[in-house]
Design an enzyme around this catalytic site. Structure first.
Site, PDB file in Angstrom:
ATOM      1  N   LYS A   1      -4.794  -9.249  -6.715  1.00 39.19           N
ATOM      2  CA  LYS A   1      -6.005  -9.423  -5.914  1.00 39.19           C
ATOM      3  C   LYS A   1      -7.155  -8.537  -6.421  1.00 39.19           C
ATOM      4  O   LYS A   1      -6.904  -7.403  -6.833  1.00 39.19           O
ATOM      5  CB  LYS A   1      -5.615  -9.014  -4.485  1.00 39.19           C
ATOM      6  CG  LYS A   1      -6.569  -9.368  -3.413  1.00 39.19           C
ATOM      7  CD  LYS A   1      -5.996  -8.977  -2.062  1.00 39.19           C
ATOM      8  CE  LYS A   1      -6.097  -7.480  -1.817  1.00 39.19           C
ATOM      9  NZ  LYS A   1      -5.865  -7.071  -0.436  1.00 39.19           N
TER      10      LYS A   1
ATOM     11  N   LYS B   1     -10.848  -2.995  -4.120  1.00 37.07           N
ATOM     12  CA  LYS B   1     -11.711  -1.817  -4.218  1.00 37.07           C
ATOM     13  C   LYS B   1     -11.003  -0.671  -4.901  1.00 37.07           C
ATOM     14  O   LYS B   1     -11.631   0.189  -5.510  1.00 37.07           O
ATOM     15  CB  LYS B   1     -12.054  -1.323  -2.810  1.00 37.07           C
ATOM     16  CG  LYS B   1     -12.832  -2.271  -1.973  1.00 37.07           C
ATOM     17  CD  LYS B   1     -12.835  -1.762  -0.523  1.00 37.07           C
ATOM     18  CE  LYS B   1     -13.688  -2.643   0.357  1.00 37.07           C
ATOM     19  NZ  LYS B   1     -13.556  -2.289   1.781  1.00 37.07           N
TER      20      LYS B   1
ATOM     21  N   LYS C   1       0.811  -1.221   0.000  1.00 34.69           N
ATOM     22  CA  LYS C   1       0.000   0.000   0.000  1.00 34.69           C
ATOM     23  C   LYS C   1       0.838   1.261   0.000  1.00 34.69           C
ATOM     24  O   LYS C   1       0.438   2.281  -0.560  1.00 34.69           O
ATOM     25  CB  LYS C   1      -0.957   0.009   1.203  1.00 34.69           C
ATOM     26  CG  LYS C   1      -2.105  -0.963   1.066  1.00 34.69           C
ATOM     27  CD  LYS C   1      -3.239  -0.587   2.003  1.00 34.69           C
ATOM     28  CE  LYS C   1      -4.429  -1.498   1.801  1.00 34.69           C
ATOM     29  NZ  LYS C   1      -5.475  -1.295   2.808  1.00 34.69           N
TER      30      LYS C   1
HETATM   31  P1  AMP Z   1     -11.286  -4.818   3.325  1.00 34.92           P
HETATM   32  O1  AMP Z   1     -12.224  -4.370   2.291  1.00 34.92           O
HETATM   33  O2  AMP Z   1      -9.846  -4.646   2.950  1.00 34.92           O
HETATM   34  O3  AMP Z   1     -11.586  -4.306   4.676  1.00 34.92           O
HETATM   35  O4  AMP Z   1     -11.497  -6.400   3.418  1.00 34.92           O
HETATM   36  C1  AMP Z   1     -12.589  -6.976   4.062  1.00 34.92           C
HETATM   37  C2  AMP Z   1     -12.470  -8.483   4.057  1.00 34.92           C
HETATM   38  O5  AMP Z   1     -12.507  -8.977   2.707  1.00 34.92           O
HETATM   39  C3  AMP Z   1     -11.151  -9.005   4.651  1.00 34.92           C
HETATM   40  O6  AMP Z   1     -11.412 -10.172   5.427  1.00 34.92           O
HETATM   41  C4  AMP Z   1     -10.312  -9.323   3.451  1.00 34.92           C
HETATM   42  O7  AMP Z   1      -9.378 -10.337   3.707  1.00 34.92           O
HETATM   43  C5  AMP Z   1     -11.368  -9.787   2.453  1.00 34.92           C
HETATM   44  N1  AMP Z   1     -10.937  -9.572   1.066  1.00 34.92           N
HETATM   45  C6  AMP Z   1     -10.665  -8.390   0.461  1.00 34.92           C
HETATM   46  N2  AMP Z   1     -10.304  -8.572  -0.828  1.00 34.92           N
HETATM   47  C7  AMP Z   1     -10.340  -9.909  -1.055  1.00 34.92           C
HETATM   48  C8  AMP Z   1     -10.077 -10.751  -2.199  1.00 34.92           C
HETATM   49  N3  AMP Z   1      -9.726 -10.233  -3.363  1.00 34.92           N
HETATM   50  N4  AMP Z   1     -10.246 -12.081  -2.054  1.00 34.92           N
HETATM   51  C9  AMP Z   1     -10.626 -12.618  -0.869  1.00 34.92           C
HETATM   52  N5  AMP Z   1     -10.889 -11.892   0.246  1.00 34.92           N
HETATM   53  C10 AMP Z   1     -10.744 -10.556   0.164  1.00 34.92           C
END
Ligand code: AMP
Ligand code: TRP
Length: 333
Positions: free
Chosen positions: A198, A201, A114
């Site tokens: 990955k 968002k 990041k």
């Molecule tokens: P975040 O949006 O970064 O807060 O992520 C929220 C949850 O979604 C966390 O448990 C992340 O590990 C999971 N997550 C985010 N992106 C991915 C992805 N591409 N594949 C699987 N899990 C994800």
């Protein structure tokens, strides 16, 4: 033994299929099991480790709650709250930052990704982000933390912090050592445009992800345009190593239909990719459409969403305040 489940999602907009399959779908299953107590936190303090527009942040907080409910989390059976509304999180994060070691944080790959090339310009919050995450988890004596694969290293750090705190202050078992709950298969959903990256968002191209608010046409179009190749569908796992995009699409298919990966591979082996993509779009539309519709409906019910957060805040605050009082005692404040 009752499991205490805790997890967090950042209110940074564009919740996508990766969030759903990696985390939220798991939350729903855990929430439906009556032997679990579940706490789901909208982690706005984590969100501001990178720039956020204040108005958008407020909207995104509600949208995250709406996504939880639309995906099937029952707010009566779980605590849903906003991290910034329970001040113990910030406080515990400071105290734990005195336990965490620089060497441990220096190993965190998410920070490296990041922060990019110019680390000097990254916020200090982005660097100490995993310590705040440890505070979130440890304040609630969480036993299990469902997350996507990308959070594994942060969970290990949380365990190290808990163990060091317990041992430094001779407070055996004070912090529970949490277990990560990461799906064995397909815990990392990749971008539709690059099977080595990955799904995220923050990726510029909206075609790289399926958002949980996408409509049928958007889903169908994104799967049609998803990067693949013109070879027939693979028939063995070995063949997939050189075809990451196809592997990801099969993984999505298996994961969303609750099927075994190999079974899904066999189902389509030798067939045309376009035939597979059609089937994949169908199932995605089938599963995402009700969620997308419900999110849109719920976003018009602001006071309902705010009430959920207010109730959650009060319950979470009761638990966290008791824990932080004990932390004060242990530390000698
Ligand atoms: P975040 O949006 O970064 O807060 O992520 C929220 C949850 O979604 C966390 O448990 C992340 O590990 C999971 N997550 C985010 N992106 C991915 C992805 N591409 N594949 C699987 N899990 C994800
Ligand atoms: N860091 C997690 C992510 O980006 C979100 C998060 C914050 C979290 N606090 C947490 C996840 C506590 C699990 C438990 O995905």
């Amino acid at each position: 033994m009752e499991k205490k489940i805790f997890s967090g999602v950042q209110p940074t907009g564009n919740l996508h299929l990766g969030n759903y399959l990696g985390a939220i779908k798991n939350f729903v299953e855990l929430n439906n099991d009556n032997n679990n107590s579940c706490i789901f936190c909208v982690v706005d303090l984590h969100a501001i480790t990178v720039n956020q527009d204040p108005k958008e942040l407020k909207d995104n907080i509600r949208e995250t709650v709406a996504t939880f409910i639309a995906s099937g989390i029952d707010p009566k059976k779980s605590i849903i709250f906003n991290q910034s509304q329970v001040s113990a999180h910030s406080e515990a994060a400071w105290i734990l930052s005195c336990t965490a070691r620089m060497g441990w944080l220096n190993r965190m790959t998410q920070f490296k990704e990041k922060a990019g090339k110019d680390k000097e310009k990254a916020s200090i919050g982005l660097y100490s982000y995993p310590v705040l995450m440890a505070a979130d988890i440890l304040l609630y004596d969480s036993t299990h933390v469902p997350v996507g694969d990308d959070q594994k290293q942060h969970l290990e750090l949380c365990r190290d912090i808990a163990q060091k705190f317990n041992s430094d202050f001779k407070a055996m078992d004070f912090f529970k050592i949490p277990e990560p709950l990461i799906k064995k298969e397909f815990s990392r959903i990749m971008s539709l445009k690059d099977g080595t990256k990955k799904m995220s968002k923050s990726e510029m191209s909206d075609l790289s992800r399926i958002n949980l608010t996408d409509n049928d046409d958007q889903i169908i179009n994104k799967i049609k345009k998803a990067k693949s190749d013109s070879l027939p569908m693979p028939s063995s796992l070995e063949e997939l190593s050189s075809r990451p995009e196809v592997k990801n699409l099969i993984g999505i298919y298996a994961s969303i239909s609750d099927l075994d990966f190999e079974k899904s591979l066999n189902e389509f082996s030798g067939k045309n990719i376009s035939e597979f993509k059609e089937k994949l779009s169908e199932i995605l539309v089938d599963k995402i459409k009700p969620i997308s519709n419900d999110i849109k409906k719920l976003l018009n019910e602001k006071s309902y969403l705010d009430k959920i957060l207010l109730d959650g805040r009060s319950k979470a605050n009761d638990i966290a305040t008791k824990k932080i009082e004990k932390i004060h005692e242990i530390v000698g404040f």
